[in-house]
Design an enzyme around this catalytic site. Sequence first.
Site, PDB file in Angstrom:
ATOM      1  N   CYS A   2    -133.084  32.903 -18.522  1.00  0.00           N
ATOM      2  CA  CYS A   2    -132.688  31.666 -19.208  1.00  0.00           C
ATOM      3  C   CYS A   2    -132.190  31.844 -20.651  1.00  0.00           C
ATOM      4  O   CYS A   2    -132.368  32.879 -21.275  1.00  0.00           O
ATOM      5  CB  CYS A   2    -133.824  30.655 -19.207  1.00  0.00           C
ATOM      6  SG  CYS A   2    -134.583  30.426 -17.586  1.00  0.00           S
ATOM      7  N   GLY A  79    -137.888  33.678 -20.545  1.00  0.00           N
ATOM      8  CA  GLY A  79    -138.696  34.880 -20.374  1.00  0.00           C
ATOM      9  C   GLY A  79    -139.510  34.873 -19.116  1.00  0.00           C
ATOM     10  O   GLY A  79    -139.288  34.082 -18.187  1.00  0.00           O
ATOM     11  N   ASP A 103    -144.415  29.919 -14.190  1.00  0.00           N
ATOM     12  CA  ASP A 103    -145.061  30.404 -15.412  1.00  0.00           C
ATOM     13  C   ASP A 103    -144.716  29.506 -16.597  1.00  0.00           C
ATOM     14  O   ASP A 103    -145.460  29.443 -17.573  1.00  0.00           O
ATOM     15  CB  ASP A 103    -144.682  31.863 -15.696  1.00  0.00           C
ATOM     16  CG  ASP A 103    -143.184  32.091 -15.803  1.00  0.00           C
ATOM     17  OD1 ASP A 103    -142.399  31.202 -15.415  1.00  0.00           O
ATOM     18  OD2 ASP A 103    -142.778  33.180 -16.243  1.00  0.00           O
TER      19      ASP A 103
END
Length: 616
Positions: A2, A79, A103
């Site tokens: 991203c 990340g 996440d």
Amino acid sequence: MCGITGWVDYRLDLPQHLDTARAMTRTMECRGPDAEGLWWDRHVALGHRRLAVIDLEGGVQPMAAEASGRPRACLTFCGEIYNFRELRTELEAHGHVFRTSSDTEVVLRGYLQWGEGVATRLNGIYAFAVWDPDRDELLLVRDRMGVKPLYYHPTPHGVLFGSEPKAILANPAARRRVDADGLYEVLDMVKTPGQAVFTGMHEVRPGELLRVREGGISRSRYWALEAREHTDDLAGTIGTVRDLLEDTVARQTVADVPLCTLLSGGLDSSAVTALTARALAAQGRGPVRSFSVDFAGADARFEQDAVRGTPDSPFARLMAGHVGADHTEVVIDNAELTDPAVRRAVLRATDLPPAFWGDMWPSLYLLFRAVRERSTVALSGESADELFGGYQWFRNRRALEAGTFPWLTSGSARYFGGLSLLDRPLLEKLDIPARRAERYDQALAEVPRLPGETGDERRMREITHLNLTRFVQTLLDRKDRMSMAVGLEVRVPFCDHRLVEYVFNVPWEMKSFDGREKSLLRAATAHLLPREITERVKTPYPATQDPAYESALRAELAEVVRDPASPVLPLLDMDRVGRTLARPQGGVSRPYDRGGLEMALWLNSWLSSYGVELYL
């Protein structure tokens, strides 16, 4: 992986400026080709471009957490968090209810539970921003080793931020101005932490977090390398390194998309590939997919030099066969390196002149473009040399005692040269030696030391710290920009902060116990590798030796010189340029022989394409 961006302004009603916020977000399209999102409130707009890797359906961003119909926090995140499952379990024990398996939501809920303390709990590579409506403030956080980039630009009443400079430059409040400090960052092979090239722009430092409030911006470090007494014996140290590597690589194989490794046939990439193959087998997945890169005709043309003793391809094939990898050799035609479309893509990805190792930027871009056709995630060996002592300058007494960055001493400096064609008065005005000395003193002042540490042990701690905080940043930046330019996520197991903290404090005598480079890494992974791999001497990323590549550079520079409107001309020493273009060309082209050509051409393209205003 991203791309993120955002804008905070405490005097503006930002919903009235969403076109600008969208323009900032769309500059990150290459980093996130799968989806785009924008979230806003009165004084904030957060943008996100998504490369879907985990929870392909649920991990949409920006992601907001709500209570009683109003937002409690909103996150834009870039990340991967490798311990997100453990953190999720812990947060659920605190009463948090999750609606996705991503996440991203773990980071968001972690912020609600621990505030800025969430950063210290994360194991991963990340850059993120959290807007807290109750506090009316923005939190910016970057991972410990600086694997993922994060830039910011303070404004009179807020801040602009983004994964890359281009996101900030899309806002009219940011000017494309570069002063002497910025040009120095372009020209010298030393990355100053926190310093960006464009005037007014900065980088969030590795291991740093920023709080943006109406009263201004405050910065603090949540992580930095510390000096600790090492108490393990050699066998215990080797075992700990082995265990950390196995755990780290296993964590980094988690993905809901195709995954591979980058394999050169050197110790670092071979260790990562072997560990990945073992982790995938344990998960009932596999075989491991691997990729290597070479140039057309390289085997027949290869000649040894001071840093390249052997070509990569035979060793990559050997290692691939050893672990049963599904291996692909990406062979680059040298003409592709000077393809205008490829070079435009490279410049667009970097926002800066990628002058050092000039051909390696387009070759890495072409490699990643080919990898992306079959994989979305790749594991790579970056940081092993800096951590375990792989470079020649770790063992060169003259470099160690030179009183400057060891990679910029005689013998190594020519590989990072590029100033040979620049105007002498310009270089005198920039005074690169004085600036470099200042940066060196600043870097040494940050080195943690044990009480009573002296002599070689003290110096090798300094050298390792310089490599981990200055040199590796250039490599991580290059890998990030070229991979994200094609929407490929590259993970770097050797940057796991647990491994870095442990190995940083291993005494140098133990790190080099067998008298060779990377003794600890070799010992910790020897059981996984063929003897030919463990015995191979360190060889850097390949560079083309094809004289046709240098000929193309010369021809292009000749065209630049003939055009009086070329913006780089005032920066060049035209006499030197003329002598270089007239110099007979040898049968083999070396990177250090063409550094000046690369620098001049990339500078010209950058100044022209970006409309840079130089204020020197």
